[in-house]
Design an enzyme around this catalytic site. Structure first.
Site, PDB file in Angstrom:
ATOM      1  CD  GLU A 102      -1.322  -0.157   3.583  1.00 20.05           C
ATOM      2  OE1 GLU A 102      -2.475   0.516   3.427  1.00 20.05           O
ATOM      3  OE2 GLU A 102      -0.898  -0.470   4.759  1.00 20.05           O
TER       4      GLU A 102
ATOM      5  CE  LYS B 141       7.817   5.355   4.799  1.00 18.68           C
ATOM      6  NZ  LYS B 141       7.636   6.481   5.290  1.00 18.68           N
TER       7      LYS B 141
ATOM      8  CG  ASP C 137       6.074  12.150   3.132  1.00 19.15           C
ATOM      9  OD1 ASP C 137       6.430  12.122   4.707  1.00 19.15           O
ATOM     10  OD2 ASP C 137       6.745  12.928   2.563  1.00 19.15           O
TER      11      ASP C 137
ATOM     12  CE1 TYR D  97      -0.008   4.548   8.179  1.00 19.45           C
ATOM     13  CE2 TYR D  97       0.493   2.746   9.756  1.00 19.45           C
ATOM     14  CZ  TYR D  97       0.530   4.135   9.176  1.00 19.45           C
ATOM     15  OH  TYR D  97       1.363   5.108   9.977  1.00 19.45           O
TER      16      TYR D  97
ATOM     17  CE  LYS E 169      11.911   7.095   2.348  1.00 22.14           C
ATOM     18  NZ  LYS E 169      11.702   8.077   3.271  1.00 22.14           N
TER      19      LYS E 169
ATOM     20  CB  CYS F  42       6.909  48.028  -9.070  1.00 25.46           C
ATOM     21  SG  CYS F  42       6.083  46.968  -9.918  1.00 25.46           S
TER      22      CYS F  42
ATOM     23  CB  CYS G  68       4.061  49.963 -12.800  1.00 22.21           C
ATOM     24  SG  CYS G  68       4.081  49.984 -11.071  1.00 22.21           S
TER      25      CYS G  68
ATOM     26  CB  CYS H 299       4.418  47.590  -6.610  1.00 22.82           C
ATOM     27  SG  CYS H 299       3.699  48.706  -7.823  1.00 22.82           S
TER      28      CYS H 299
ATOM     29  CB  CYS I 264       1.024  47.981 -10.801  1.00 18.46           C
ATOM     30  SG  CYS I 264       2.529  46.620 -10.770  1.00 18.46           S
TER      31      CYS I 264
END
Ligand code: IVH
Length: 682
Positions: free
Chosen positions: A125, A127, A129, A240, A329, A423, A426, A439, A445
């Protein structure tokens, strides 16, 4: 008057209420299971909410009938002082982690040698994380949940895990699996990629530190002292392993064990499978690795477990790991590379985000050439410069992130990066706000305008398909769209002249925009891109005010009356609406036919304000829709008739409720009469 015949608000005796409460809980549990565990909802959200409200009402009237496993008890109690230490019912051991296929082959050979007469097969099944947890049920009731900790003692996180809707507060009795006296099950608490992205987006908007990956986010979320925060993060748990069971039917194989966990109502991996040979295991590993990006949550490999449970006992464990299982893994989705340069992007809120241009590397089948550096402070914290060698991770579809600096690369001259003073889109001088550079030019902008339009059409906002980055670029650069309100006036003809558009794509975009013009109020508010207003706050605002106009006219004090809205957020909202330009855009959207749908809240002054309505028999319109209408007109749909019921709406074949209404003198309406009554109101 004795407590047992004390009437409640609906004129029910305590006994009647008790029976109704149990019935409602049973229904709610069934729907929670269908929705959160099986992903197969059977009723609308609105219908679920109505049942929930009924139960809440009855439990308020009879507080002594509240039990800890009632569906209303998921978020309760206050903030915890700290997490208590909890001893596991059985040790939570970890698995040996392997990436080398040869080692997996040797594992198989060892097992076959040790069990010469057995038919060896493996349960495989994903794994997951996430964060490993133990959940203990006593007589079917969720008693306590803890983190793995050192394997023997963990931290008690019961209150937080109770907020996770896929975790049943009470076990179901399966057809072949009566509820055990004691059950300790092991599972993984995870955060779905979608919720992770939303969380980080919200955190970024609030100027808070981000989570590096969904695992950290899940771990951080179950370790909140305020369970209401955990509840908002929407975690999920896959189970599980059966750590310990008393008085349970015996099972022989790992697959049976999973099936039993599933019958008890726990969520299990639908991808779990039996493999007869080690070649099958390799094929499964390849298959899951290719499906990794489309699962919607992170897995970092597969787990291979000997299927025969009694044979496991014969193999036993080494000092640290069981001999009968391993974690196989995937290659890590992490690479080392070099920062070649740093460019700056301007987002829709005007914040300048530094982005690393990387020496391209392949990570898990995808070429990565850019990674976000978030902001000035994050860069400083990680000590990043042009020319650095860095570790980069890519998790699912999430934007690649730099985990850490390894050192100078020597390949590119080291250079400190300085955020620009103007910026890049602009040329307006930037302003410093905490860790951010911004900005201040707003929708003037071009970069911010593009960002605002993209946000407006994004998945949690109006969800307009086809309004991606390239299209928005074209729309803004061509001058066809100068604000989000212009979207609704778009015609197919002028679109065809734009690059990348043909007859069909132009028509599709116009249709997609039209089709999105009835968003929920919460989505519309979120879509406006008000600083500090993420999806949660948008929902709270919609719930509290019920219309855009009311929010527009609210002052900071009114705004702070909304749960979850503090001073800073209230100020941001008030400032947003104080700008005439923003109000004008909203007005133009509404004029163009956008109709935000108000949530289920009593509309002040609706014809049904404060009234309870019960439906019975077969109606022309779906029941959920009928109930939704009641709410929209200020009323409350309930499911049982009592003296205090204001109307019974009876369809075809109405039975006992109709009898009861007549007996109690409750006004009875036909469906037509009911609709007539609502006429004239929205
Ligand atoms: S079985 C003794 N199955 O991976 C067997 N573990 O060391 C108990 N994990 O942190 C573990 N998905 O929490 C098993 N489908 C799965 C799993 C899984 C994730 C975690 C486990 C532990 C690590 C293995």
């Amino acid at each position: 008057m004795t407590p047992s015949d004390a009437p409640d608000l609906d004129g029910m005796t305590r006994d009647e209420a008790g029976r109704r409460i149990e019935q409602l809980r049973g229904e709610l549990r069934r729907h929670e299971h269908a929705y959160y565990v099986l992903d197969r909802p059977e009723i609308s959200d609105a219908a679920y909410d109505a049942l929930f409200k009924d139960l809440l009402g009855l439990e308020r009237a009879f507080p002594d009938l509240v039990t800890p496993d009632s569906p209303t008890q998921r978020v309760g109690g206050g903030v915890l002082p700290s997490f208590p230490e909890v001893r596991h019912l059985a040790p939570m051991i970890s698995l040996e982690s392997i990436t080398d296929p040869d080692e997996v082959r040797r594992f198989d050979e060892r097992i076959r040698k040790a069990l010469p007469n057995a038919r060896v097969s493996y349960l495989v099944e994903p794994k997951f994380d996430g964060l490993s947890i133990e959940a203990v049920y006593i007589n079917g009731q969720l008693d306590r949940v803890s983190t793995r900790g050192d394997g023997e003692w963990g931290e008690g996180i019961t209150k937080n895990v109770k907020t996770i809707r896929s975790v049943p507060l009470r076990l179901h009795a399966g057809p072949d699996a009566p509820v055990p006296a004691v059950l300790a099950a092991r599972g993984e608490a995870i955060m779905h990629a979608r919720d992770f992205e939303r969380l980080n987006r919200d955190l970024e908007q609030e100027g808070k530190a981000l989570f590096a990956n969904p695992r950290n986010a899940a771990a951080g979320s179950v370790r909140q002292l305020d369970p209401r925060i955990t509840a908002r993060r929407r975690l999920d748990v896959f189970f599980y392993d059966l750590l310990h069971a008393e008085d349970a039917v015996p099972v022989a194989t790992a697959l049976d064990e999973l099936r039993v966990l599933g019958e008890w109502g726990l969520r299990i991996a639908p991808e779990a499978r039996d493999c007869e040979t080690i070649e099958d295991v390799f094929a499964y590993h390849r298959e899951m690795e290719s499906r990794r990006d489309s699962l919607g949550y992170e897995i970092d490999g597969i787990v291979v477990k000997l299927a025969d449970l009694s044979a496991r006992l014969r193999l036993g464990t080494t000092a640290r790991h069981p001999r009968w299982a391993l974690a196989f893994k995937f290659a890590p989705r992490e690479q080392k590379t070099i920062i070649r340069g740093i460019s700056v992007q301007v987002g829709r809120t005007g914040v300048l985000t530094p982005v690393a241009d990387l020496e391209p590397v392949e990570i898990g089948g995808v070429t990565v050439a850019r990674a976000t550096l978030h902001n000035r402070e994050e860069m400083k914290r990680k000590n990043l410069h042009v020319g650095d060698r860095v570790r980069v991770v890519r998790a699912g579809d999430v934007i690649p992130d730099i985990v850490e600096r390894i050192g100078p690369s020597g390949a590119v001259p080291e250079a400190d990066f300085v955020m620009p003073a103007e910026c890049p889109s602009c040329g307006t001088p930037v302003v410093h706000e905490g860790p951010f550079d911004r900005c201040p030019n707003g929708l003037e902008c071009p970069a911010q305008l593009k960002g605002a339009i993209q946000h407006f059409g994004s998945r949690d906002a109006l969800d307009i398909r086809g309004l991606g980055e390239r299209t928005v670029d074209e729309l803004v650069s061509s001058g066809l769209v100068k604000s989000v309100a212009d979207l609704f006036a778009l015609m197919a003809e002028p679109l065809k002249a734009l690059e990348g558009f043909a007859d069909l794509s132009a028509r599709n975009l116009v249709d997609a925009i039209r089709a999105a013009n009835k968003p929920t109020l919460a989505r519309f508010i979120y879509a406006l891109g008000i600083p500090q207003v993420g999806t949660e706050t948008a929902r709270d605002l919609a719930q509290h005010f019920g219309s855009v106009e009311r929010i527009e006219h609210a002052n900071e004090d009114d705004l702070m009356a909304v749960s979850g809205v503090g001073e800073a957020v209230a100020r941001a909202i008030a400032t947003f609406f104080a700008q005439a330009e923003n109000r004008r855009i909203i007005e133009r959207c509404l004029e163009a036919g956008v109709q935000p749908i108000a949530p289920d809240r009593p509309a002040v002054g609706g014809v049904l304000a404060g009234k309870t309505v019960v439906f019975t028999g077969t109606l022309e319109m779906p029941r959920a829709q009928a109930e939704e209408r009641v709410r929209r007109h200020g009323g409350r749909p309930t499911s049982s008739v009592s003296k205090s019921t204001d109307y019974l709406v009876a369809g075809e074949d109405a039975g006992s409720k109709l009898q009861k209404a007549k007996k109690l003198g409750v006004p009875v309406l036909t469906e037509g009469e009911f609709l007539k009554m609502l006429e004239g109101e929205r």
